[in-house]
Scaffold this active site. Sequence first.
Site, PDB file in Angstrom:
ATOM      1  N   ASP A 203     -19.722 -25.314  26.319  1.00  0.00           N
ATOM      2  CA  ASP A 203     -19.709 -24.918  27.548  1.00  0.00           C
ATOM      3  C   ASP A 203     -18.442 -25.093  28.060  1.00  0.00           C
ATOM      4  OD1 ASP A 203     -21.522 -24.566  30.349  1.00  0.00           O
ATOM      5  OD2 ASP A 203     -19.782 -25.588  30.676  1.00  0.00           O
ATOM      6  N   ASN A 211     -13.045 -19.558  38.341  1.00  0.00           N
ATOM      7  CA  ASN A 211     -13.324 -18.464  39.244  1.00  0.00           C
ATOM      8  C   ASN A 211     -12.988 -18.616  40.754  1.00  0.00           C
ATOM      9  OD1 ASN A 211     -14.448 -16.667  37.327  1.00  0.00           O
ATOM     10  ND2 ASN A 211     -16.468 -17.435  37.444  1.00  0.00           N
ATOM     11  N   ASP A 220     -13.178 -13.964  33.688  1.00  0.00           N
ATOM     12  CA  ASP A 220     -13.604 -13.001  32.732  1.00  0.00           C
ATOM     13  C   ASP A 220     -12.465 -13.076  31.441  1.00  0.00           C
ATOM     14  OD1 ASP A 220     -15.688 -12.273  34.093  1.00  0.00           O
ATOM     15  OD2 ASP A 220     -15.127 -10.325  34.535  1.00  0.00           O
ATOM     16  N   GLU A 246     -20.762 -19.279  30.813  1.00  0.00           N
ATOM     17  CA  GLU A 246     -19.603 -19.682  30.276  1.00  0.00           C
ATOM     18  C   GLU A 246     -20.235 -20.712  28.978  1.00  0.00           C
ATOM     19  OE1 GLU A 246     -20.340 -22.622  33.683  1.00  0.00           O
ATOM     20  OE2 GLU A 246     -20.763 -20.419  33.063  1.00  0.00           O
TER      21      GLU A 246
END
Length: 338
Positions: A203, A211, A220, A246
């Site tokens: 992860d 973000n 992204d 993720e």
Amino acid sequence: MDASILLIGGDDFLSTLLDRVHNLLNCAVEVASNPGEAVPLIQAQQPDLIILEENQLGSLKLCCEIKEQAKLAWIYCILIETPAQVLDEPWLDYIWDLESKTIALEGGADAYLRLPLERTDGKPLSPEILAKQDQLLRSQILVGLRTVKNHRELMRTNDILSAIALSDPLTELNNRRALDWELPRQIQNARTRSEVLSLVMLDVDYFKRINDLYGHPVGDRALQLVSSRLRHNLRFRDTLFRYGGEEFVIILSNTDQKEALLVARRLCRLIGEQPFDIDSGLELNITISAGTATLDAKDDARGSSLLKRADRNLLRAKSSGRNRVVGSIDALQDMDSE
């Protein structure tokens, strides 16, 4: 014409049909003297169309066997009868033709043709009749080749759609659906071969912060770069999936617990040791946390319990400070100390 045809029959049949087919169509034509000789050719070359001599032993059985095999069933089979003469009575000849065609089609052939070689009185067939036979033969071959072409185009379309369905559009990695298909297959292979199998679930640390601070396009792009670095630093036998958001999963075939920990720790270092150049004005330091798990006899065939253990170890890695790996061995030691 880009097509392949296999003729199967005795010497007289082959000599007659080979010339006729070559004159009618510009195709690659192979020959076999009997169905037994034809089988390895069919398996290896998979011709588009097969023309078989009807009265040769095993011809109809070969058609049936081809249709029963999924990887060969698309091959178009034409059964041809070449009686020396037509029957004396036209109506008897017609009934014979209908009965023979019914047997052929029910037995596995895609088409049946009856092409007499001479007239009832023993005289050669007229050029007009031979021309009509050739027209019929050519038309039937073209029908078969069109059928095969349509099948192949459909298969290509299905392959493309399957690839799209199993691929993550952002990272171009295999997606979760692909993992759901691949993991049970690899578990079965590992158990059949008595080999070890491990998983890494990892992860991206604090991905939500990326973000929130820089926006989703930057997030992204970060995922794309992380995916690329992971993909290019895996062993040939390892398979990488984007599990969702993720999170990523790696199947490590023929890899035990200790080796899985080494692989995961190496990936952790490779992600964290060098910043990611998002664009000309932004570099991000990114780390990952990972959990590993190794297949054991109690795990289910689909891999659900194996995934759960890897996920549990990932949560331990995150709760103990992130940017680290927890494996099955570590988790057992933690439980003992508790």
